[in-house]
Scaffold this active site. Sequence first.
Site, PDB file in Angstrom:
ATOM      1  N   GLU A 141     -13.398 -19.947 -45.301  1.00  0.00           N
ATOM      2  CA  GLU A 141     -14.516 -19.326 -46.038  1.00  0.00           C
ATOM      3  C   GLU A 141     -14.847 -18.050 -45.279  1.00  0.00           C
ATOM      4  OE1 GLU A 141     -15.965 -20.038 -48.788  1.00  0.00           O
ATOM      5  OE2 GLU A 141     -15.761 -22.180 -49.166  1.00  0.00           O
ATOM      6  N   CYS A 160     -22.723 -14.115 -46.443  1.00  0.00           N
ATOM      7  CA  CYS A 160     -21.435 -13.673 -46.980  1.00  0.00           C
ATOM      8  C   CYS A 160     -21.555 -13.290 -48.448  1.00  0.00           C
ATOM      9  CB  CYS A 160     -20.393 -14.757 -46.779  1.00  0.00           C
ATOM     10  SG  CYS A 160     -21.023 -16.358 -47.199  1.00  0.00           S
TER      11      CYS A 160
HETATM   12  P1  NAD Z   1     -16.655 -14.973 -36.393  1.00  0.00           P
HETATM   13  O1  NAD Z   1     -15.371 -14.972 -37.124  1.00  0.00           O
HETATM   14  O2  NAD Z   1     -16.865 -13.965 -35.340  1.00  0.00           O
HETATM   15  O3  NAD Z   1     -16.894 -16.392 -35.705  1.00  0.00           O
HETATM   16  C1  NAD Z   1     -16.850 -17.600 -36.438  1.00  0.00           C
HETATM   17  C2  NAD Z   1     -16.491 -18.746 -35.504  1.00  0.00           C
HETATM   18  O4  NAD Z   1     -15.148 -18.580 -35.038  1.00  0.00           O
HETATM   19  C3  NAD Z   1     -17.363 -18.817 -34.249  1.00  0.00           C
HETATM   20  O5  NAD Z   1     -17.626 -20.172 -33.964  1.00  0.00           O
HETATM   21  C4  NAD Z   1     -16.464 -18.208 -33.192  1.00  0.00           C
HETATM   22  O6  NAD Z   1     -16.774 -18.635 -31.884  1.00  0.00           O
HETATM   23  C5  NAD Z   1     -15.100 -18.733 -33.629  1.00  0.00           C
HETATM   24  N1  NAD Z   1     -13.946 -17.987 -33.111  1.00  0.00           N
HETATM   25  C6  NAD Z   1     -13.891 -16.694 -32.724  1.00  0.00           C
HETATM   26  N2  NAD Z   1     -12.632 -16.379 -32.309  1.00  0.00           N
HETATM   27  C7  NAD Z   1     -11.888 -17.497 -32.454  1.00  0.00           C
HETATM   28  C8  NAD Z   1     -10.516 -17.815 -32.221  1.00  0.00           C
HETATM   29  N3  NAD Z   1      -9.665 -16.905 -31.748  1.00  0.00           N
HETATM   30  N4  NAD Z   1     -10.072 -19.051 -32.486  1.00  0.00           N
HETATM   31  C9  NAD Z   1     -10.916 -19.986 -32.991  1.00  0.00           C
HETATM   32  N5  NAD Z   1     -12.225 -19.754 -33.223  1.00  0.00           N
HETATM   33  C10 NAD Z   1     -12.713 -18.527 -32.971  1.00  0.00           C
HETATM   34  O7  NAD Z   1     -17.802 -14.885 -37.521  1.00  0.00           O
HETATM   35  P2  NAD Z   1     -19.393 -14.735 -37.334  1.00  0.00           P
HETATM   36  O8  NAD Z   1     -19.688 -13.363 -36.843  1.00  0.00           O
HETATM   37  O9  NAD Z   1     -19.966 -15.915 -36.614  1.00  0.00           O
HETATM   38  O10 NAD Z   1     -19.858 -14.887 -38.859  1.00  0.00           O
HETATM   39  C11 NAD Z   1     -19.875 -13.825 -39.746  1.00  0.00           C
HETATM   40  C12 NAD Z   1     -18.737 -13.890 -40.739  1.00  0.00           C
HETATM   41  O11 NAD Z   1     -18.723 -15.148 -41.396  1.00  0.00           O
HETATM   42  C13 NAD Z   1     -18.881 -12.861 -41.837  1.00  0.00           C
HETATM   43  O12 NAD Z   1     -17.636 -12.269 -42.109  1.00  0.00           O
HETATM   44  C14 NAD Z   1     -19.328 -13.689 -43.028  1.00  0.00           C
HETATM   45  O13 NAD Z   1     -19.049 -13.139 -44.296  1.00  0.00           O
HETATM   46  C15 NAD Z   1     -18.590 -14.953 -42.799  1.00  0.00           C
HETATM   47  N6  NAD Z   1     -19.195 -16.046 -43.553  1.00  0.00           N
HETATM   48  C16 NAD Z   1     -18.535 -16.542 -44.650  1.00  0.00           C
HETATM   49  C17 NAD Z   1     -19.126 -17.560 -45.396  1.00  0.00           C
HETATM   50  C18 NAD Z   1     -18.425 -18.155 -46.590  1.00  0.00           C
HETATM   51  O14 NAD Z   1     -18.800 -19.247 -46.986  1.00  0.00           O
HETATM   52  N7  NAD Z   1     -17.450 -17.497 -47.168  1.00  0.00           N
HETATM   53  C19 NAD Z   1     -20.375 -18.044 -45.034  1.00  0.00           C
HETATM   54  C20 NAD Z   1     -21.009 -17.497 -43.921  1.00  0.00           C
HETATM   55  C21 NAD Z   1     -20.408 -16.504 -43.180  1.00  0.00           C
END
Ligand code: NAD
Length: 475
Positions: A250, A284
Amino acid sequence: MSQHPVRIDGEAVTTSTSAPIHAPYDGQEIGVVPVCDAGHVERAVAAARAAMRQAPLPAWRRAEVLDAVAELLADPARAEEFARVIAREAAKPIVTARAEVQRCTSTFRFSAAACRGLAGHEVPLDASAAGEGRLGVARRVPIGVVGAITPFNFPLNLVAHKLAPAIAAGCAVVLKPASQTPFSAIRLAELLLDECGLPGGWLNVVTGSGREVGAALVDHDDVAMITFTGSPEVGWGIRSAAPRKKVSLELGNNAPVIVQPDADIAAAAAKIAVAATSHAGQSCISVQRVYVHRDVAGGFLDALAAEVADLVVGDPLDEATQVSALIDEGNRDRVRTWIEEAVAGGARIVVGGDVDTAGVLRPTVLADVDADARVCREEVFGPVVVVDVHDEVDEAFARANDTRYGLHAAIFTNDLAVARRATEVLDFGGVIVNDTPTWRADQMPYGGLRDSGNTREGPAYTVEEMTELRTIVFA
Ligand code: NAD
């Protein structure tokens, strides 16, 4: 401050190093969490695997656990406690944080319902001569240990959208919450384990960096599925790092909304103002791009500017606050740079664009923006909305579709034929008519196309993703 432990195999676990967590609004330290490593992930996955193998839970017990969480979260004092945790760690205005807790209750209730209704189907084997006399059943069985990785922006309800369906499906979970917002997730795990009867190994929480702890979870052979919500860059990276695992994503979006001249313009402006700035645009499905018909563009822009200028910016714990700080200064400065770039390219700031005395970026409306500016092309994830003008609705459809994202789009119109066409032409996971693309109910199938992801969430749909069909044949 002492560490707030995480939970592995039911035990409270602390680590030798600690990560302090700061409130995005005022920078105050609000708590300290463990810094887990690959060893903790190993223990957590082993505990989850053992729980599923040695102590499987029947559906009625899983459903009771899920209902118990919903009951507890519906209690006003408990709900308030969770709302304050969200408000503090994510800088989400308290009123919006309360709505997130309420939604979380709903996510658990729908997961309990999905759990009770979880069933496969009979396969009509005697429809072919070879199958005559045989009985075939396709059962839904749990996929295995689920690794859940979640973002900062809905620190409770997006965690719930992974944990609750996993439990409903009969899968034990290892959760890695966002590094910035671990407390809502840890408290939710405590609720499940300590008060709702979920046995220890069924839910394990590991805090730490995505690059170390998240990656260890993604790499682990005994994790059958990764359910990820976050940015496209990280999400697709996980997809390629684990080609043999089920990986549901997502991801991001730059949601468009079309406003037609026959719509209720004042109502559309009021809704868009809120939908573009709620949680400072860090949703998002936050409205990012507005395509308004030329005949009503002037009135719409005035109405939108007035609504946005009236929004109360401030401390997330203040009851009046509607917009608070972005998750960190780095993101605030990134969004400011994108606004400056747009202005350098000819855009006009209609309202906002500056930072208040507490360092919070004010909600911003931009007009005359080049379609290739980052505030249009990329996901802003900030309180910024871009307004563009069109003459023909087909032009608006084309511009709305001109994106690498594809989560939700919307249209305000009272013309039934145009509304119907919008649902056919707009190439998104969801199309909302006469509300903003930000509208979501937790039971609906929710997810995107292209860079917005590859799955649908919503308890019944997630449970399906977290189960496999096992074909059983009686000769
Ligand atoms: P992010 O991708 O920076 O982090 C998300 C998660 O991934 C965190 O727990 C982070 O620690 C982890 N992570 C980071 N690097 C990783 C790796 N190499 N391997 C495994 N895990 C890793 O996102 P964010 O800044 O926390 O959230 C914002 C983003 O989330 C925006 O792009 C937003 O649109 C998206 N989002 C999407 C939805 C949806 O349902 N489509 C809902 C909410 C947020």
